[in-house]
Design a protein around this motif. Structure first.
Motif, short mmCIF file in Angstrom:
data_model
loop_
_atom_site.label_atom_id
_atom_site.label_comp_id
_atom_site.label_asym_id
_atom_site.label_seq_id
_atom_site.Cartn_x
_atom_site.Cartn_y
_atom_site.Cartn_z
N SER A 191 0.84 -1.22 0.00
CA SER A 191 0.00 0.00 0.00
C SER A 191 0.86 1.25 0.00
O SER A 191 0.55 2.24 -0.65
CB SER A 191 -0.90 0.04 1.24
N ALA A 192 1.96 1.19 0.76
CA ALA A 192 2.84 2.36 0.89
C ALA A 192 3.84 2.48 -0.25
O ALA A 192 4.58 3.46 -0.32
CB ALA A 192 3.58 2.29 2.23
N GLY A 193 3.89 1.47 -1.13
CA GLY A 193 4.83 1.52 -2.26
C GLY A 193 6.26 1.21 -1.87
O GLY A 193 7.19 1.74 -2.45
N ARG A 194 6.44 0.35 -0.86
CA ARG A 194 7.80 -0.05 -0.46
C ARG A 194 8.14 -1.39 -1.10
O ARG A 194 7.56 -2.42 -0.75
CB ARG A 194 7.90 -0.18 1.07
N PHE A 195 9.10 -1.38 -2.02
CA PHE A 195 9.43 -2.58 -2.78
C PHE A 195 10.93 -2.85 -2.76
O PHE A 195 11.71 -1.99 -2.37
CB PHE A 195 8.96 -2.44 -4.23
N LEU A 196 11.29 -4.04 -3.19
CA LEU A 196 12.71 -4.40 -3.34
C LEU A 196 13.10 -4.31 -4.81
O LEU A 196 12.28 -4.58 -5.68
CB LEU A 196 12.96 -5.85 -2.89
N GLY A 197 14.36 -4.00 -5.03
CA GLY A 197 14.91 -4.06 -6.38
C GLY A 197 15.57 -5.40 -6.62
O GLY A 197 15.59 -6.27 -5.74
N LEU A 198 16.14 -5.56 -7.80
CA LEU A 198 16.77 -6.84 -8.15
C LEU A 198 18.07 -7.06 -7.38
O LEU A 198 18.56 -8.18 -7.29
CB LEU A 198 17.06 -6.88 -9.66
N GLY A 199 18.65 -6.00 -6.84
CA GLY A 199 19.91 -6.12 -6.12
C GLY A 199 19.74 -6.41 -4.63
O GLY A 199 20.73 -6.46 -3.90
N ALA A 200 18.51 -6.62 -4.20
CA ALA A 200 18.27 -6.83 -2.76
C ALA A 200 18.97 -8.09 -2.27
O ALA A 200 19.11 -9.06 -3.01
CB ALA A 200 16.77 -6.94 -2.51
N ASP A 201 19.40 -8.06 -1.03
CA ASP A 201 20.07 -9.22 -0.44
C ASP A 201 19.49 -9.50 0.94
O ASP A 201 18.80 -8.65 1.52
CB ASP A 201 21.58 -8.95 -0.33
N ALA A 202 19.80 -10.67 1.46
CA ALA A 202 19.38 -11.02 2.82
C ALA A 202 20.10 -10.12 3.82
O ALA A 202 21.24 -9.71 3.59
CB ALA A 202 19.74 -12.48 3.09
N VAL A 203 19.41 -9.81 4.92
CA VAL A 203 20.01 -9.00 5.99
C VAL A 203 19.90 -9.81 7.28
O VAL A 203 18.92 -9.67 8.02
CB VAL A 203 19.29 -7.64 6.14
N PRO A 204 20.89 -10.68 7.55
CA PRO A 204 20.75 -11.63 8.66
C PRO A 204 20.59 -10.99 10.03
O PRO A 204 19.97 -11.57 10.91
CB PRO A 204 22.03 -12.46 8.60
N ASN A 205 21.12 -9.78 10.21
CA ASN A 205 21.01 -9.12 11.52
C ASN A 205 20.01 -7.98 11.51
O ASN A 205 20.12 -7.05 12.32
CB ASN A 205 22.39 -8.61 11.96
N LEU A 206 19.06 -8.02 10.63
CA LEU A 206 18.07 -6.95 10.51
C LEU A 206 17.38 -6.71 11.85
O LEU A 206 16.92 -7.65 12.50
CB LEU A 206 17.03 -7.34 9.45
N ARG A 207 17.32 -5.44 12.25
CA ARG A 207 16.66 -5.11 13.52
C ARG A 207 15.21 -4.72 13.24
O ARG A 207 14.88 -4.21 12.17
CB ARG A 207 17.39 -3.92 14.18
#
Lengths: 497, 273
Positions: free
Chosen positions: A476-492
């Motif tokens: 709804s807010a238009g927040r998307f990933l691009g093709l270069g996105a990667d995993a973020v193992p320590n994401l807070r």
């Protein structure tokens, strides 16, 4: 905020914001030249009282929209206004025949780069020294196809978005199809627990291998169970963190490949946020301020939710997670893996007051917990009994240990509710499936008149329905990933995906 | 023309090629570049750029082919998982080939070795070991000797030296173990220039066409895309690891049991006992 086409009378206000935003600003004459050109779309964003807060413009040539300018006045940056403007410009670009959007941005302008990346743009090149006045490099960025992203956003706002979500952060390969963020059409989980059990815990390399083997079949099953085709879906979602890096990478790589060829927008979801959204699935009336107790094999934390999407971690374990402590105690007692369910079952027939295990940090003046001291106490007790030649009373050990853990979790949660004036508590994560913890927490909160929201059992442990639910608001807010996105193992929790 | 994409991320070198299902000899586009530990962030953007430069949309693809390793476990999985997703999303057949074969094909296509000669590919298996693969050059192509595995550079060099023939050596494992091969093989060691040590797009496309097994590019090329998708469903492709996980290796050592000869993790490998 509303968005409308730019007019000549807007130019002085726009030029003012331009001068505060860029080292090499456009002048009023340049803006004036842009008005009325057929291949251009210029928009302004205004406050409710009509004040201009942001603006942007695109030029469309050969099916590509070139973002020429986008700026938001300093006081309202970070409010989502820039994102709304960008997608409004995308809508205008599509109307002018554009399929994709491209732009140049100063490499040092981290906020702008981050905004574009969070709308699914990728960096495709760098032009060294592009900005003569500053000598700064320009990053060349490209969007993914605009049409499907706009379609997904419209469907999400209308509450009719069909999302395929994937979760692979630990040892469950999961996929789910959900409509409108609440209507669960399928929720398939392939558990690897049997493959890890004989090693007494999750082996990351085995987890990564099993995800690779299972993921396509799990997705097929989720689509089939939902009775939909991939082409019916508006968007895809995938857990990007936190979790085991190798496991996350498989899900993210697979989801990006699928989104690319299927022409679907892709959303990245924080696994912990997914657990919070699992409670919302059952309890749609749930509203902040909320305190969430997240307890699993990898996490133990208290979170203050001031509004949906805004999270503040107010307490955490200083050492082991609750689920991890259960696993370690079960291993010590030779009960296998995972430890939670087996200890919970044993505890039913035990006396929780049989062994006076400590309640570490129960009375400390904060919301943190520690479990290593309790674990050590259990080890010492077991060793003492064994060396004395006494048979271990497993149900009593399980019940006493579980009660010690639960007392601290409940006390800290009650304290958090009082400190933050929360009206509701969410209990989430794999350990939320523990009946004793649920019952104790409910009892304590009932006395305070505070609502407790606990997901159904199948949504407590890792699953993809919760990822799909969390993705709905991001779309709804238009927040998307691009093709270069990667995993973020320590994401807070609370950090931008 | 029915374009297919082939890519490999098993090494520190990213390679992509675009072939034509209607013409095994045709290479439509290729790109390769170093991408150490960055495959997941650069693969799809590189693919999108390569395809769009040739005016090919993702929807135009007729198949996906990908390197299965052996190589870096995570690197191999990034390629295989992306390939599974891309094939699944487009309902395209997915075929695999060995990364080591792709490097050998690169050398073959460049005419670096005369027919009858040997190409020895030495992949870097870390931990002081290598992933070796030995190929005999024929006018038509390559014949691989033996299966994929992991071994010490000394054991590999000794095995190859027993053939008493010149071997053209390539592969990232040479960066660490070149001296071992030169010492053991002596004059039979012909170390190729380092630019031939990595996969490139042309080698990937050739390796994809040459791969054998149940569902190969050759076997699906004559089918409709829908038939080919069922024949080479993306769910079936597995990486070539040659090693079990450390936990399983340790368990096998404890149990004094042996690793399966092919080392390919299958659905039953590592399951409950």
């Amino acid at each position: 905020m509303s968005v409308r086409p730019m007019t000549g009378s807007d130019i002085p206000a726009i030029a003012g914001i331009e001068r505060t935003s860029f080292d090499d600003p456009w002048n009023e004459a340049l803006f004036g030249d842009e008005l009325g050109r057929p291949d251009r779309s210029w928009l302004v964003a205004t406050s409710p009282d009509g004040r201009i807060q942001g603006y942007g413009g695109v030029m469309v040539t050969h099916g590509d929209a070139h973002l020429m300018d986008l700026a938001v006045e300093p006081g309202v940056r970070g409010s989502g206004l820039g994102r709304r403007l960008l997608w409004a410009l995308a809508e205008g670009s599509v109307a002018l025949g554009a399929r994709r959007m491209t732009l140049e941005v100063a490499a040092s302008n981290a906020a702008a780069v981050s905004l574009y990346e969070s709308c699914g743009f990728d960096i495709r090149g760098r032009r060294r020294g592009y900005y003569p006045r500053t000598g700064d490099d320009a990053l060349l960025m490209w969007s993914r196809p605009l049409g499907p992203h706009l379609d997904a956003m419209r469907a999400a706002v209308a509450g009719d978005d069909l999302v395929l979500a994937i979760e692979s952060s630990c040892d469950e390969t999961a996929a789910s199809v959900m409509r409108g963020g609440t209507e669960q059409l399928s929720n398939v989980v392939a558990s690897q627990v049997d493959f890890h059990a004989r090693f007494g815990g999750v082996v990351p390399e085995i987890a990564s291998r099993k995800h690779t083997e299972a993921i396509a079949g799990v997705v097929d099953e989720a689509l089939e169970a939902a009775g939909v085709r991939l082409s019916d879906c508006h968007a895809m979602a995938v857990t990007i963190g936190p979790g085991l890096v190798g496991a996350l990478v498989v899900g993210v790589a697979y989801a990006k490949g699928l989104a690319y060829t299927a022409g679907l927008p892709l959303v990245g979801v924080n696994h912990l946020e997914g657990h919070i959204y699992a409670a919302r699935l059952l309890d749609p009336g749930l509203e902040p301020p909320i305190v969430a107790l997240l307890v699993s094999g990898g996490h133990t934390m208290l979170v203050h939710i001031t509004e949906w999407g805004r999270y503040e971690t107010i307490g955490r374990t200083l050492d082991d997670a609750v689920g991890e402590a259960f696993d370690k105690v079960a291993k010590l007692l030779g009960l296998g893996y995972p430890g939670g369910p087996v200890l919970s079952r044993l505890a039913v027939d035990g006396d929780q007051q049989a062994i006076p295990f400590p309640r570490p940090m129960l009375r400390t003046d904060d919301l943190n917990v520690s479990l290593s001291g309790l674990k050590t106490a259990v080890i010492q007790y077991v060793e003492g009994e064994r060396s004395a030649g006494r048979a271990l009373r497993l149900p009593d050990i399980a019940a006493s240990f579980q009660a010690a853990v639960t007392d601290v979790q409940v006390a800290k949660t009650v304290r958090a509710v009082n400190e933050h004036g929360a009206r509701a508590v969410v209990l989430a994560g794999g350990v939320a499936a523990n009946p004793f913890l649920r019952e104790r927490l409910r009892g304590a909160l009932d006395d305070m008149g505070v609502r407790l929201s606990v997901p159904p059992m199948d949504l407590c442990t890792d699953n993809a329905a919760m990822i799909a639910a969390a993705a709905h608001d991001a779309i709804s807010a238009g927040r998307f990933l691009g093709l270069g996105a990667d995993a973020v193992p320590n994401l807070r929790l609370g950090h931008a995906v | 023309m029915r374009p297919f994409i082939a890519f490999d991320t098993a090494t520190d070198h990213l390679a992509l090629g675009v072939g034509d299902l209607d013409d095994p000899g045709r290479l439509l586009a290729e790109v390769d570049r170093p991408a150490p530990r960055a495959a997941n962030t650069v693969l799809l953007a590189a693919m999108d750029t390569l395809l769009s430069e040739r005016g090919i949309e993702p929807a135009d693809l007729a198949a996906v082919a990908c390197g299965r390793g052996p190589g870096s476990f995570t690197g191999v999985r990034i390629g295989v998982a992306t390939a599974k997703g891309a094939a699944h999303g487009g309902r395209l057949p997915l075929v695999g080939f060995s990364t080591l074969d792709a490097i050998a094909w690169r050398v073959w296509l460049a005419g670096q070795v005369d027919p009858g000669g040997l190409i020895g590919v030495i992949g870097d298996a870390m931990r002081g070991e290598v992933y070796p693969a030995l190929f005999r050059v024929t006018p038509e192509g390559l014949t691989r000797h033996g299966d994929y595995g992991v071994t010490s550079p000394q054991a590999c060099a000794a095995a190859w030296s027993s053939l008493r023939e010149k071997v053209v050596l390539v592969g990232a494992g040479l960066a660490k173990h070149r001296m071992v091969f030169e010492e053991v093989l002596g004059e039979c060691a012909v170390v190729a220039e380092s630019r031939w040590w990595t996969p490139d797009g042309a080698g990937l496309v050739a390796a994809a066409w040459a791969a054998t097994g149940d569902s190969t590019l050759s076997s699906v090329a004559g089918m409709s895309t829908a038939e080919a998708y069922e024949k080479a469903h993306p769910g079936r492709l597995l990486p070539i690891y040659t090693r079990l996980s450390d936990a399983e290796e340790a368990e096998r050592r404890r149990e004094r049991s042996s690793t399966p000869a092919n080392g390919v993790a299958g659905p039953l490998e590592g399951g409950p006992r």
